[in-house]
Scaffold this motif. Sequence first.
Motif, PDB file in Angstrom:
ATOM      1  N   PHE A 152     106.103  24.748  83.262  1.00 27.45           N
ATOM      2  CA  PHE A 152     106.207  24.039  82.059  1.00 27.45           C
ATOM      3  C   PHE A 152     106.989  22.639  82.322  1.00 27.45           C
ATOM      4  O   PHE A 152     106.681  21.891  81.413  1.00 27.45           O
ATOM      5  CB  PHE A 152     106.717  25.024  80.872  1.00 27.45           C
ATOM      6  CG  PHE A 152     105.793  25.826  80.515  1.00 27.45           C
ATOM      7  CD1 PHE A 152     104.539  26.298  81.314  1.00 27.45           C
ATOM      8  CD2 PHE A 152     105.628  26.074  79.215  1.00 27.45           C
ATOM      9  CE1 PHE A 152     103.630  27.241  80.810  1.00 27.45           C
ATOM     10  CE2 PHE A 152     104.399  26.981  78.757  1.00 27.45           C
ATOM     11  CZ  PHE A 152     103.534  27.652  79.461  1.00 27.45           C
ATOM     12  N   LEU A 153     108.003  22.781  82.989  1.00 22.67           N
ATOM     13  CA  LEU A 153     108.998  21.587  83.034  1.00 22.67           C
ATOM     14  C   LEU A 153     108.257  20.527  84.002  1.00 22.67           C
ATOM     15  O   LEU A 153     108.671  19.428  84.061  1.00 22.67           O
ATOM     16  CB  LEU A 153     110.261  21.667  83.179  1.00 22.67           C
ATOM     17  CG  LEU A 153     110.974  22.818  82.145  1.00 22.67           C
ATOM     18  CD1 LEU A 153     112.600  22.989  82.472  1.00 22.67           C
ATOM     19  CD2 LEU A 153     111.020  22.109  80.658  1.00 22.67           C
ATOM     20  N   HIS A 156      99.858  21.670  86.642  1.00 26.28           N
ATOM     21  CA  HIS A 156      98.642  21.464  85.469  1.00 26.28           C
ATOM     22  C   HIS A 156      97.786  22.447  85.315  1.00 26.28           C
ATOM     23  O   HIS A 156      96.874  22.266  84.839  1.00 26.28           O
ATOM     24  CB  HIS A 156      97.953  20.445  86.074  1.00 26.28           C
ATOM     25  CG  HIS A 156      97.408  20.669  87.588  1.00 26.28           C
ATOM     26  ND1 HIS A 156      98.265  20.263  88.681  1.00 26.28           N
ATOM     27  CD2 HIS A 156      96.405  21.311  88.049  1.00 26.28           C
ATOM     28  CE1 HIS A 156      97.531  20.766  89.895  1.00 26.28           C
ATOM     29  NE2 HIS A 156      96.425  21.334  89.246  1.00 26.28           N
ATOM     30  N   CYS A 157      98.090  23.779  85.491  1.00 26.30           N
ATOM     31  CA  CYS A 157      97.189  24.664  85.018  1.00 26.30           C
ATOM     32  C   CYS A 157      97.191  25.115  83.801  1.00 26.30           C
ATOM     33  O   CYS A 157      98.178  24.817  83.042  1.00 26.30           O
ATOM     34  CB  CYS A 157      97.852  26.306  85.908  1.00 26.30           C
ATOM     35  SG  CYS A 157      97.466  26.138  87.694  1.00 26.30           S
ATOM     36  N   PHE A 158      95.939  25.326  83.139  1.00 23.32           N
ATOM     37  CA  PHE A 158      95.883  25.744  82.045  1.00 23.32           C
ATOM     38  C   PHE A 158      94.898  26.783  81.586  1.00 23.32           C
ATOM     39  O   PHE A 158      94.295  27.080  82.538  1.00 23.32           O
ATOM     40  CB  PHE A 158      95.319  24.365  81.246  1.00 23.32           C
ATOM     41  CG  PHE A 158      94.126  23.849  81.543  1.00 23.32           C
ATOM     42  CD1 PHE A 158      92.783  24.285  80.898  1.00 23.32           C
ATOM     43  CD2 PHE A 158      94.151  22.854  82.298  1.00 23.32           C
ATOM     44  CE1 PHE A 158      91.631  23.662  81.356  1.00 23.32           C
ATOM     45  CE2 PHE A 158      92.786  22.453  83.033  1.00 23.32           C
ATOM     46  CZ  PHE A 158      91.653  22.587  82.378  1.00 23.32           C
ATOM     47  N   LEU A 216     101.017  20.472  75.703  1.00 23.63           N
ATOM     48  CA  LEU A 216     101.138  21.803  75.875  1.00 23.63           C
ATOM     49  C   LEU A 216      99.959  22.555  75.243  1.00 23.63           C
ATOM     50  O   LEU A 216      99.585  23.433  75.829  1.00 23.63           O
ATOM     51  CB  LEU A 216     102.255  22.089  75.194  1.00 23.63           C
ATOM     52  CG  LEU A 216     103.204  23.473  75.401  1.00 23.63           C
ATOM     53  CD1 LEU A 216     104.532  23.262  75.080  1.00 23.63           C
ATOM     54  CD2 LEU A 216     102.544  24.418  74.904  1.00 23.63           C
ATOM     55  N   CYS A 217      99.356  22.049  74.186  1.00 17.52           N
ATOM     56  CA  CYS A 217      98.116  22.733  73.801  1.00 17.52           C
ATOM     57  C   CYS A 217      97.637  21.554  72.785  1.00 17.52           C
ATOM     58  O   CYS A 217      97.892  21.090  71.993  1.00 17.52           O
ATOM     59  CB  CYS A 217      98.580  23.885  72.672  1.00 17.52           C
ATOM     60  SG  CYS A 217      97.390  24.903  71.677  1.00 17.52           S
ATOM     61  N   GLU A 218      96.076  21.655  73.050  1.00 18.47           N
ATOM     62  CA  GLU A 218      95.327  21.007  72.356  1.00 18.47           C
ATOM     63  C   GLU A 218      93.852  21.447  72.113  1.00 18.47           C
ATOM     64  O   GLU A 218      93.451  22.229  72.641  1.00 18.47           O
ATOM     65  CB  GLU A 218      95.121  19.575  72.961  1.00 18.47           C
ATOM     66  CG  GLU A 218      94.042  19.414  74.276  1.00 18.47           C
ATOM     67  CD  GLU A 218      93.943  18.324  74.929  1.00 18.47           C
ATOM     68  OE1 GLU A 218      93.967  18.119  76.194  1.00 18.47           O
ATOM     69  OE2 GLU A 218      93.835  17.129  74.052  1.00 18.47           O
ATOM     70  N   THR A 219      93.318  21.250  70.860  1.00 19.02           N
ATOM     71  CA  THR A 219      92.057  21.923  70.345  1.00 19.02           C
ATOM     72  C   THR A 219      90.956  21.016  70.858  1.00 19.02           C
ATOM     73  O   THR A 219      91.070  19.705  71.070  1.00 19.02           O
ATOM     74  CB  THR A 219      92.001  21.752  68.873  1.00 19.02           C
ATOM     75  OG1 THR A 219      93.096  22.427  68.350  1.00 19.02           O
ATOM     76  CG2 THR A 219      90.785  22.201  68.407  1.00 19.02           C
ATOM     77  N   ARG A 269      88.779  26.307  69.925  1.00 14.75           N
ATOM     78  CA  ARG A 269      89.032  26.567  71.180  1.00 14.75           C
ATOM     79  C   ARG A 269      90.206  25.762  71.466  1.00 14.75           C
ATOM     80  O   ARG A 269      90.005  24.541  71.416  1.00 14.75           O
ATOM     81  CB  ARG A 269      87.590  26.267  71.969  1.00 14.75           C
ATOM     82  CG  ARG A 269      87.910  26.422  73.602  1.00 14.75           C
ATOM     83  CD  ARG A 269      86.474  26.689  74.097  1.00 14.75           C
ATOM     84  NE  ARG A 269      85.688  27.877  73.651  1.00 14.75           N
ATOM     85  CZ  ARG A 269      84.387  28.069  73.926  1.00 14.75           C
ATOM     86  NH1 ARG A 269      83.801  27.264  74.517  1.00 14.75           N
ATOM     87  NH2 ARG A 269      83.886  29.208  73.523  1.00 14.75           N
ATOM     88  N   ARG A 270      91.148  26.341  72.242  1.00 12.71           N
ATOM     89  CA  ARG A 270      92.178  25.312  72.632  1.00 12.71           C
ATOM     90  C   ARG A 270      92.497  25.715  74.026  1.00 12.71           C
ATOM     91  O   ARG A 270      92.392  26.594  74.765  1.00 12.71           O
ATOM     92  CB  ARG A 270      93.573  26.108  71.858  1.00 12.71           C
ATOM     93  CG  ARG A 270      93.392  25.917  70.686  1.00 12.71           C
ATOM     94  CD  ARG A 270      94.771  26.082  69.662  1.00 12.71           C
ATOM     95  NE  ARG A 270      94.718  26.722  68.279  1.00 12.71           N
ATOM     96  CZ  ARG A 270      94.232  25.980  67.321  1.00 12.71           C
ATOM     97  NH1 ARG A 270      93.856  24.669  67.429  1.00 12.71           N
ATOM     98  NH2 ARG A 270      94.144  26.366  66.070  1.00 12.71           N
ATOM     99  N   LYS A 271      93.030  24.342  74.572  1.00 13.29           N
ATOM    100  CA  LYS A 271      93.278  24.327  75.913  1.00 13.29           C
ATOM    101  C   LYS A 271      95.065  24.315  75.954  1.00 13.29           C
ATOM    102  O   LYS A 271      95.720  23.454  75.201  1.00 13.29           O
ATOM    103  CB  LYS A 271      92.897  22.932  76.669  1.00 13.29           C
ATOM    104  CG  LYS A 271      93.237  22.740  77.855  1.00 13.29           C
ATOM    105  CD  LYS A 271      92.563  21.331  78.238  1.00 13.29           C
ATOM    106  CE  LYS A 271      93.216  20.452  79.232  1.00 13.29           C
ATOM    107  NZ  LYS A 271      92.825  19.034  79.234  1.00 13.29           N
ATOM    108  N   SER A 272      95.588  25.270  76.839  1.00  9.24           N
ATOM    109  CA  SER A 272      97.148  25.541  76.540  1.00  9.24           C
ATOM    110  C   SER A 272      97.551  25.732  78.295  1.00  9.24           C
ATOM    111  O   SER A 272      96.959  26.359  78.998  1.00  9.24           O
ATOM    112  CB  SER A 272      97.389  26.682  75.764  1.00  9.24           C
ATOM    113  OG  SER A 272      96.754  26.891  74.881  1.00  9.24           O
TER     114      SER A 272
END
Length: 334
Positions: free
Chosen positions: A238-239, A244-246, A62-65, A259-262
């Motif tokens: 989200f479910l 796959h958009c972020f 869901l969120c990653e640095t 910097r995060r990818k969410s």
Amino acid sequence: MQKTITEPNLRLLIDTLVSEGKRVIGPKAAGTMTLYEPLSQGEELNLGELPRRSAKEAFFPLCETILTYERDKEGVRVTDVDPQAIPETVLVAARPCDVAAAPVLDSVFSWDFKDEFFLERRRKTTIIGLACARADDACFCTAVGLSPGDTKGSDLFLAPLTDGGYRCDAITEKGEALLAAHADLFSDAATAEPLPLAEPTLGKLDLEKIRQWLDTHFEDPLWEEIAARCAGCGACAFLCPACHCFDIVDEGGEEKGARRKSWDACGFGKFTNHASGHNPRDVQPSRYRNRIMHKFKYYVDKFDQRLCTGCGRCVRACPVGIDIATVLEEINSK
Ligand code: SF4
Ligand code: SF4
């Protein structure tokens, strides 16, 4: 290669994988629901129901640095997060509608830009799929060309047997390797019959006919009829195992940050907002149209695959009752 495994041994397999230092993810009770979560022991595996959220988080959190920055006396120091640090993972008892989405996502994450975070997780994950013996009113995998016993995307595939055990088919070399490494937990021959598979009620859709209709109906009253009531909450995206958009956002201050990818969702009002303030999808029907177009036309045109596995999660969760299967049936009947 085909083997069988008892349920106690399946739980023991999880204990063993955890003791080997692997990250093991599988369905686990979480409050009132079941989610795909890291398992610390086999006893936590909850095989009873379809997890509320999809299994895509095993590859696409869901969120990653992706980097951090810090200012010191020398200047600004930028540190990339190393995808190689991603641990070996086994995704256990994932449903066919979740697993089938993984190879579909490979196409976009390895297209013009190689997303090493996604691809490294895919490389390091062995997927043990589980056939579905039960469907609910929202399931429609069979209408989009899959089935409750579909092995697409699985390395190893479990089919429930009448004696409570599982037939276990190795689908890929990764699956063969996992079987071989834990051969003592599997036995050779099936001693019982497979349980009947689930039977989703929606019949087959003509997906090519739907694609062709979409090709010529960018403007159509249908979009207003369906989507005027869409609340733009993003729950459907989200479910969804295939959405796959972020977005990439810098968080922090002048001294340090990350910097995060969410995850993002095309149903959100500002999803396509330009820096100028212009928003090409300024009303909800145009956003919902994009959701359907992306899943059943654009992605098909580009990658010859669809961004829907019929899992029904968006149908169950939509707060205003928008049912994608009904939308597809309506287009199919035109
Ligand atoms: S669009 Fe809906 S039914 Fe299709 S895969 Fe996504 S969540 Fe499941
Ligand atoms: S879950 Fe329903 S209301 Fe929310 S964005 Fe999706 S279609 Fe719209």
